[in-house]
Every structure is written in C-alpha cells, then in structure tokens.
Scaffold this motif. Structure first.
Motif, PDB file in Angstrom:
ATOM      1  N   GLN A 293       0.941  -1.245  -0.049  1.00  0.00           N
ATOM      2  CA  GLN A 293       0.085   0.184   0.548  1.00  0.00           C
ATOM      3  C   GLN A 293       1.225   1.108  -0.463  1.00  0.00           C
ATOM      4  O   GLN A 293       0.588   2.086  -0.572  1.00  0.00           O
ATOM      5  N   TYR A 294       2.145   1.333   0.474  1.00  0.00           N
ATOM      6  CA  TYR A 294       3.024   2.181   0.883  1.00  0.00           C
ATOM      7  C   TYR A 294       4.247   1.944   1.793  1.00  0.00           C
ATOM      8  O   TYR A 294       3.812   1.132   2.202  1.00  0.00           O
ATOM      9  N   VAL A 295       5.613   2.740   1.735  1.00  0.00           N
ATOM     10  CA  VAL A 295       6.930   2.473   1.750  1.00  0.00           C
ATOM     11  C   VAL A 295       6.898   3.757   2.419  1.00  0.00           C
ATOM     12  O   VAL A 295       7.132   5.055   2.304  1.00  0.00           O
ATOM     13  N   ASP A 296       7.653   3.288   3.878  1.00  0.00           N
ATOM     14  CA  ASP A 296       8.281   4.413   4.438  1.00  0.00           C
ATOM     15  C   ASP A 296       9.461   4.457   4.503  1.00  0.00           C
ATOM     16  O   ASP A 296      10.393   3.390   4.724  1.00  0.00           O
ATOM     17  N   VAL A 297      10.354   5.801   4.561  1.00  0.00           N
ATOM     18  CA  VAL A 297      11.154   5.507   4.744  1.00  0.00           C
ATOM     19  C   VAL A 297      11.723   6.611   6.638  1.00  0.00           C
ATOM     20  O   VAL A 297      11.343   7.144   6.650  1.00  0.00           O
ATOM     21  N   GLU A 298      12.182   5.670   7.073  1.00  0.00           N
ATOM     22  CA  GLU A 298      12.367   6.221   8.556  1.00  0.00           C
ATOM     23  C   GLU A 298      14.535   6.220   9.597  1.00  0.00           C
ATOM     24  O   GLU A 298      15.132   4.445   8.663  1.00  0.00           O
TER      25      GLU A 298
ATOM     26  N   GLU B  11      20.691   6.283   0.902  1.00  0.00           N
ATOM     27  CA  GLU B  11      20.722   6.365  -0.931  1.00  0.00           C
ATOM     28  C   GLU B  11      20.033   5.401  -1.221  1.00  0.00           C
ATOM     29  O   GLU B  11      18.875   5.321  -1.986  1.00  0.00           O
ATOM     30  N   GLU B  12      20.537   3.936  -0.541  1.00  0.00           N
ATOM     31  CA  GLU B  12      19.732   3.293  -0.802  1.00  0.00           C
ATOM     32  C   GLU B  12      18.589   2.588  -0.784  1.00  0.00           C
ATOM     33  O   GLU B  12      17.795   2.159  -1.442  1.00  0.00           O
ATOM     34  N   ALA B  13      17.906   2.951   0.867  1.00  0.00           N
ATOM     35  CA  ALA B  13      16.836   2.920   1.366  1.00  0.00           C
ATOM     36  C   ALA B  13      16.079   4.057   0.184  1.00  0.00           C
ATOM     37  O   ALA B  13      14.966   3.854   0.042  1.00  0.00           O
ATOM     38  N   ALA B  14      16.016   4.999  -0.356  1.00  0.00           N
ATOM     39  CA  ALA B  14      15.858   6.189  -1.130  1.00  0.00           C
ATOM     40  C   ALA B  14      15.593   5.508  -2.825  1.00  0.00           C
ATOM     41  O   ALA B  14      14.617   5.317  -3.106  1.00  0.00           O
TER      42      ALA B  14
ATOM     43  N   GLN C 120      10.072  -4.861   7.674  1.00  0.00           N
ATOM     44  CA  GLN C 120      10.841  -3.676   7.627  1.00  0.00           C
ATOM     45  C   GLN C 120      12.419  -4.182   6.938  1.00  0.00           C
ATOM     46  O   GLN C 120      12.460  -5.415   7.858  1.00  0.00           O
ATOM     47  N   ILE C 121      13.271  -2.980   6.565  1.00  0.00           N
ATOM     48  CA  ILE C 121      14.516  -3.871   5.969  1.00  0.00           C
ATOM     49  C   ILE C 121      15.163  -2.393   6.754  1.00  0.00           C
ATOM     50  O   ILE C 121      15.537  -1.523   6.129  1.00  0.00           O
ATOM     51  N   PRO C 122      15.891  -2.578   8.167  1.00  0.00           N
ATOM     52  CA  PRO C 122      16.811  -1.733   8.793  1.00  0.00           C
ATOM     53  C   PRO C 122      18.207  -1.534   8.364  1.00  0.00           C
ATOM     54  O   PRO C 122      18.927  -2.809   7.684  1.00  0.00           O
TER      55      PRO C 122
ATOM     56  N   ALA D  10      20.128   3.652   7.690  1.00  0.00           N
ATOM     57  CA  ALA D  10      17.757   4.512   7.847  1.00  0.00           C
ATOM     58  C   ALA D  10      17.489   2.954   7.533  1.00  0.00           C
ATOM     59  O   ALA D  10      17.445   1.985   6.942  1.00  0.00           O
ATOM     60  N   LYS D  11      15.750   3.181   7.857  1.00  0.00           N
ATOM     61  CA  LYS D  11      14.968   1.874   7.575  1.00  0.00           C
ATOM     62  C   LYS D  11      14.075   2.309   6.544  1.00  0.00           C
ATOM     63  O   LYS D  11      13.134   3.475   6.774  1.00  0.00           O
ATOM     64  N   VAL D  12      13.349   0.968   5.969  1.00  0.00           N
ATOM     65  CA  VAL D  12      12.299   0.683   4.959  1.00  0.00           C
ATOM     66  C   VAL D  12      11.199   0.205   5.608  1.00  0.00           C
ATOM     67  O   VAL D  12      11.490  -1.245   5.835  1.00  0.00           O
TER      68      VAL D  12
END
Length: 160
Positions: A103-108, A140-143, A133-135, A119-121
């Motif tokens: 539904q959506y993807v967050d970067v934290e 750059e890779e998270a974006a 989640q991928i911590p 960063a964590k996706v």
C-alpha cells in the motif's frame, strides 16, 4: 538441496555493518547503568551487588556476540513479482511481499541512525500482520528502494 529460507534463484543484498553499532550503542548504555550501580553498591554496601554487575556484564558480552551475527543474517532480494526479506539465526524468517499487495513504503531514521548514516525501509501491506522492514540501509539505498518498490507496487496494482 535448497532451504526454504534460501531460494536457489535469489541473490541477496546485505544491510550495512553499521547497523551493528546502531544496535550495540543503546545496549551498552542500557547495561552500563546496572554495571556501574552494582559496582558502586558492592564497594559501599555488600559484595552481593557484584552479582548485579557481573550478570549485567555477562548480558552485555552476550549481546556483543549475538548482534553482529543477527545483522549479518538480515538480507533482502528484489524479484520480478515480489520482495524477499530474511532475518534471524536461531529463529529464521523469510517474508515474501508481493508488489501488488504493497500500500505504501516508509523510510525512517532516528537520531542515532542519521548519525551513523543509516535508514530503515518499512513496507505496509493490506495484511496487518506483515512485518516487512529492512533496517540498516544507507539513505541513498533506502530512497532508491522506496522509489523502486512504490513504482513496482503501482504497476502491479494498475494491472489488477
């Protein structure tokens, strides 16, 4: 023979080893307090407080051994129709997230993560129970992953 946690046709991407420091720093702070309190109380009140300091030091040492192995066990792989996320040493897990279910993807990134360049996706799907989640990714890779997963999710949703 292939394992259910390691499909044969998959090339895994690893997370940054800086994630080890991001997990060990809070653990060290957490265990340092009872170590210091135990030492001070053992010197002032009773030698029984050495047990508090020793147990806390033992748990900190165990954490320092386990966390690097846990970080090395985290991986993700982008396939044609889904994203695979694996983690765990003793209790292994493989999460398969179909692009069409996203539904959506967050970067934290918290303060320590930002300081360490991490960063964590976080993937949100229609299923409440999905822990996707991928911590430990570089910002750059998270974006890149966020944009790629979002576009693949939209493409799969449009095809339904």
């Amino acid at each position: 023979m292939t394992s259910p946690f390691d499909p044969a046709d998959v090339t895994w991407s690893r997370v940054s080893t800086r994630l080890t420091a991001a997990r060990l720093i809070p653990a060290t702070i957490t265990f340092a307090v009872p170590i210091v309190v135990g030492v001070v109380l053992a010197l002032i009140l009773s030698p029984w407080f050495w047990l508090l300091a020793g147990a806390s030091a033992g748990l900190l040492a165990w954490t320092a051994i386990v966390v690097p192995r846990q970080v090395r066990a985290i991986g993700y792989a982008e396939r044609e129709d889904d994203l695979l996320i694996r983690k765990g040493i003793l209790f292994r897990s493989l999460t398969v997230v179909p692009y069409g279910r996203m539904q959506y993807v967050d970067v934290e990134a918290g303060p320590l993560d930002r300081k360490l360049g991490l960063a964590k996706v976080q993937l949100h799907t229609a299923s409440v129970g999905t822990d996707a989640q991928i911590p430990g990714l570089s910002p750059e890779e998270a974006a890149r992953l966020r944009d790629r997963l979002a576009s693949r999710g939209e493409a799969r949703l449009a095809g339904l």
